[in-house]
Design an enzyme around this catalytic site. Structure first.
Site, short mmCIF file in Angstrom:
data_model
loop_
_atom_site.label_atom_id
_atom_site.label_comp_id
_atom_site.label_asym_id
_atom_site.label_seq_id
_atom_site.Cartn_x
_atom_site.Cartn_y
_atom_site.Cartn_z
N GLU A 9 -92.81 2.33 -62.98
CA GLU A 9 -93.97 3.20 -63.23
C GLU A 9 -94.81 3.39 -61.96
O GLU A 9 -96.04 3.45 -62.02
CB GLU A 9 -94.80 2.67 -64.40
CG GLU A 9 -93.95 2.61 -65.66
CD GLU A 9 -94.70 2.61 -66.95
OE1 GLU A 9 -95.80 3.17 -66.98
OE2 GLU A 9 -94.16 2.09 -67.92
N ALA A 55 -84.83 11.51 -57.22
CA ALA A 55 -86.24 11.70 -57.57
C ALA A 55 -86.79 10.42 -58.18
O ALA A 55 -86.73 10.21 -59.39
CB ALA A 55 -86.40 12.87 -58.55
C1 LIG Z 1 -85.99 -2.00 -64.75
C2 LIG Z 1 -86.48 -0.60 -64.48
C3 LIG Z 1 -86.91 0.18 -65.53
C4 LIG Z 1 -87.33 1.49 -65.30
N1 LIG Z 1 -87.67 2.29 -66.37
C5 LIG Z 1 -87.90 3.61 -66.16
C6 LIG Z 1 -88.09 4.49 -67.29
O1 LIG Z 1 -88.10 4.08 -68.45
N2 LIG Z 1 -88.24 5.83 -67.04
C7 LIG Z 1 -88.22 6.32 -65.78
O2 LIG Z 1 -88.37 7.54 -65.62
N3 LIG Z 1 -88.07 5.51 -64.69
C8 LIG Z 1 -87.90 4.17 -64.86
N4 LIG Z 1 -87.71 3.34 -63.78
C9 LIG Z 1 -87.69 3.92 -62.44
C10 LIG Z 1 -88.87 3.50 -61.58
O3 LIG Z 1 -90.04 4.14 -62.04
C11 LIG Z 1 -88.50 3.87 -60.13
O4 LIG Z 1 -87.50 2.92 -59.73
C12 LIG Z 1 -89.69 3.82 -59.21
O5 LIG Z 1 -90.58 4.87 -59.51
C13 LIG Z 1 -89.28 3.91 -57.73
O6 LIG Z 1 -88.36 4.93 -57.51
P1 LIG Z 1 -87.02 4.59 -56.66
O7 LIG Z 1 -86.41 3.40 -57.28
O8 LIG Z 1 -86.22 5.82 -56.55
O9 LIG Z 1 -87.55 4.15 -55.23
P2 LIG Z 1 -87.88 5.14 -53.99
O10 LIG Z 1 -88.81 6.19 -54.45
O11 LIG Z 1 -86.62 5.54 -53.35
O12 LIG Z 1 -88.68 4.16 -53.05
C14 LIG Z 1 -88.05 3.27 -52.11
C15 LIG Z 1 -89.16 2.61 -51.30
O13 LIG Z 1 -89.87 3.62 -50.55
C16 LIG Z 1 -91.25 3.53 -50.84
N5 LIG Z 1 -91.85 4.86 -50.78
C17 LIG Z 1 -91.44 5.99 -51.40
N6 LIG Z 1 -92.27 7.00 -51.12
C18 LIG Z 1 -93.25 6.49 -50.33
C19 LIG Z 1 -94.42 7.02 -49.71
N7 LIG Z 1 -94.76 8.30 -49.88
N8 LIG Z 1 -95.18 6.20 -48.93
C20 LIG Z 1 -94.85 4.91 -48.78
N9 LIG Z 1 -93.76 4.34 -49.33
C21 LIG Z 1 -92.98 5.12 -50.11
C22 LIG Z 1 -91.31 2.94 -52.24
O14 LIG Z 1 -92.59 2.37 -52.50
C23 LIG Z 1 -90.20 1.91 -52.18
O15 LIG Z 1 -90.66 0.75 -51.54
C24 LIG Z 1 -87.34 2.01 -63.98
C25 LIG Z 1 -86.96 1.20 -62.92
C26 LIG Z 1 -86.51 -0.09 -63.15
C27 LIG Z 1 -86.07 -0.93 -61.98
#
Ligand SMILES: Cc1cc2nc3c(=O)[nH]c(=O)nc-3n(C[C@H](O)[C@H](O)[C@H](O)COP(=O)(O)OP(=O)(O)OC[C@H]3O[C@@H](n4cnc5c(N)ncnc54)[C@H](O)[C@@H]3O)c2cc1C
Length: 381
Positions: A363, A130
């Protein structure tokens, strides 16, 4: 800088800049290379009132608004984006979620410690399955005779290894989709709650990013934050403010990288002259400065509107999208202006370049910001 800041806002900028240059800058390289979380800087940030700027003074905060908060985040990120990210996750995600939807008792119990910086907060929405689709949350919270029992693993939690207070989202009713997700407050030391694997990253290396793990973690009834089933919707509201901080953080990174390029271009000589005398370099500098100013204006417009009590979902997403992509472009151009030296760890620009990459992801990715903006355009038409 074209921003029309009040005298008080100008003072915040000046104070944070001085602090960042004197007390953070000397350690930035070491913290980054050793991936050290600079715990010793938190008491100093607290003394300056930077751990709770946006909360009322009666709750231990600074009693100021998002403009001052964005100013502080920008100035911290201009020197070290990791420190800015630590403050941002603590303030606009964890503490703000409790402040926004907590009961009076929850606010009184948690906000003063967090806003004064005596305690550190983290906010856990993301899980392995998620990310962008936070509705896919698998962590569960089941009712028990004494309250709630949490089970699951949250990933990518900023400050996750060190936080005293964690706000985490968990499924309370799997049949209700987004409306079956609720928020909970978990405190360090509670049985069944512990940090997990700490991530090693491309950038933001002095910011802590870790799993947080719940194994039969028992919470009292008042562990529930906000109404049952409102955790996802409340998270989106919290993220409006969070995205302003990532926008400000991006502006700060871009500004730091731009200043480094401006200085370097006036020192480096090739073909018998400073490289800043080449029109090719001048145009890069002009584009960088113009984009940074546009990003800054979008960011502070969103902050001002938020301070005036408007809903800023679209404005915060626009600011975050544009500022983060600006930070990626500007840091890339700054590296280019440094030539081969930009590729070396001896110069600050390679760190700006690495740190900027987080801003188009955390975010909500740029793709998700575009979805949010487009949805708001279509809904309002
Ligand atoms: C250093 C760091 C700190 C963080 N801190 C926090 C925190 O404090 N709390 C917290 O809860 N989270 C945190 N995060 C998590 C961050 O919010 C997520 O990594 C981010 O929301 C993306 O989720 P994912 O990495 O699972 O990528 P995915 O959701 O798997 O996305 C992979 C790719 O697919 C694309 N994609 C996904 N869905 C769609 C769509 N519908 N249409 C087009 N493209 C799409 C995305 O844009 C991305 O390019 C952090 C992440 C990092 C790297």
């Amino acid at each position: 800088m074209a921003l029309d800041l009040t005298a008080e806002q100008g003072q915040v900028r000046h104070a944070v800049r001085e602090f960042a240059e004197n007390e953070i800058a000397p350690h930035v390289k070491e913290w980054d290379q050793n991936e050290t979380f600079p715990a010793e800087i938190i008491p100093r940030l607290s003394e300056l009132g930077l751990m709770g700027i946006i909360f009322p003074e009666k709750f231990g905060g600074g009693g100021l608004g998002y403009v001052e908060y964005a100013t502080a985040i920008e100035e911290l990120a201009r020197v070290d984006a990791s420190v800015a990210l630590t403050v941002a996750a603590h303030t606009s995600l964890c503490t703000n979620h409790i402040f926004l939807v907590g009961t009076e008792a929850q606010r009184e119990k948690h906000v003063p410690g967090l806003a004064s910086g005596k305690k550190l907060g983290c906010w856990s929405l993301t899980e392995a399955e998620a990310g962008s689709d936070a509705g896919g949350t698998r962590t569960t919270a089941e009712r028990s005779e004494t309250g709630w029992v949490l089970n699951g693993i949250k990933t990518f939690t900023t400050n996750g290894s060190y936080a005293d207070v964690c706000v985490a989202m968990a499924v309370t009713n799997p049949d209700l989709g987004h409306h079956g997700i609720s928020a909970f407050i978990i405190e360090k030391g509670m049985p069944g709650f512990r940090p997990g694997h700490r991530e090693s990253k491309l950038g933001m290396c002095a910011s802590d990013t870790a799993e947080v793990i719940f194994e039969d973690c028992r919470l009292p009834p008042e562990g529930l934050l906000g109404e049952e089933g409102h955790g996802f919707i409340d998270s989106l509201k919290v993220l409006d403010g969070g995205r302003i901080s990532i926008a400000a953080l991006s502006v700060g990174i871009a500004q730091g990288a731009f200043e480094a390029a401006l200085t370097y271009s006036q020192q480096r000589r090739q073909f018998g002259q400073q490289i800043s005398e080449f029109q090719g370099i001048q145009w890069k500098l002009a584009d960088m400065a113009t984009e940074i100013e546009a990003a800054r204006l979008l960011t502070y417009q969103a902050a001002r509107l938020k301070d005036e009590g408007h809903s800023v979902t679209r404005e915060a997403s626009m600011a975050k999208l544009f500022a983060s992509e600006t930070a990626v472009r500007v840091t890339g151009e700054s590296l280019q202006i440094h030539g081969g030296y930009g590729f070396l760890k001896d110069y600050p620009v390679e760190k700006f370049y690495r740190d900027a990459r987080l801003c188009t992801i955390g975010e909500g990715t740029s793709e998700i910001q575009r979805m949010v903006i487009a949805r708001s355009l279509l809904d309002s038409h």
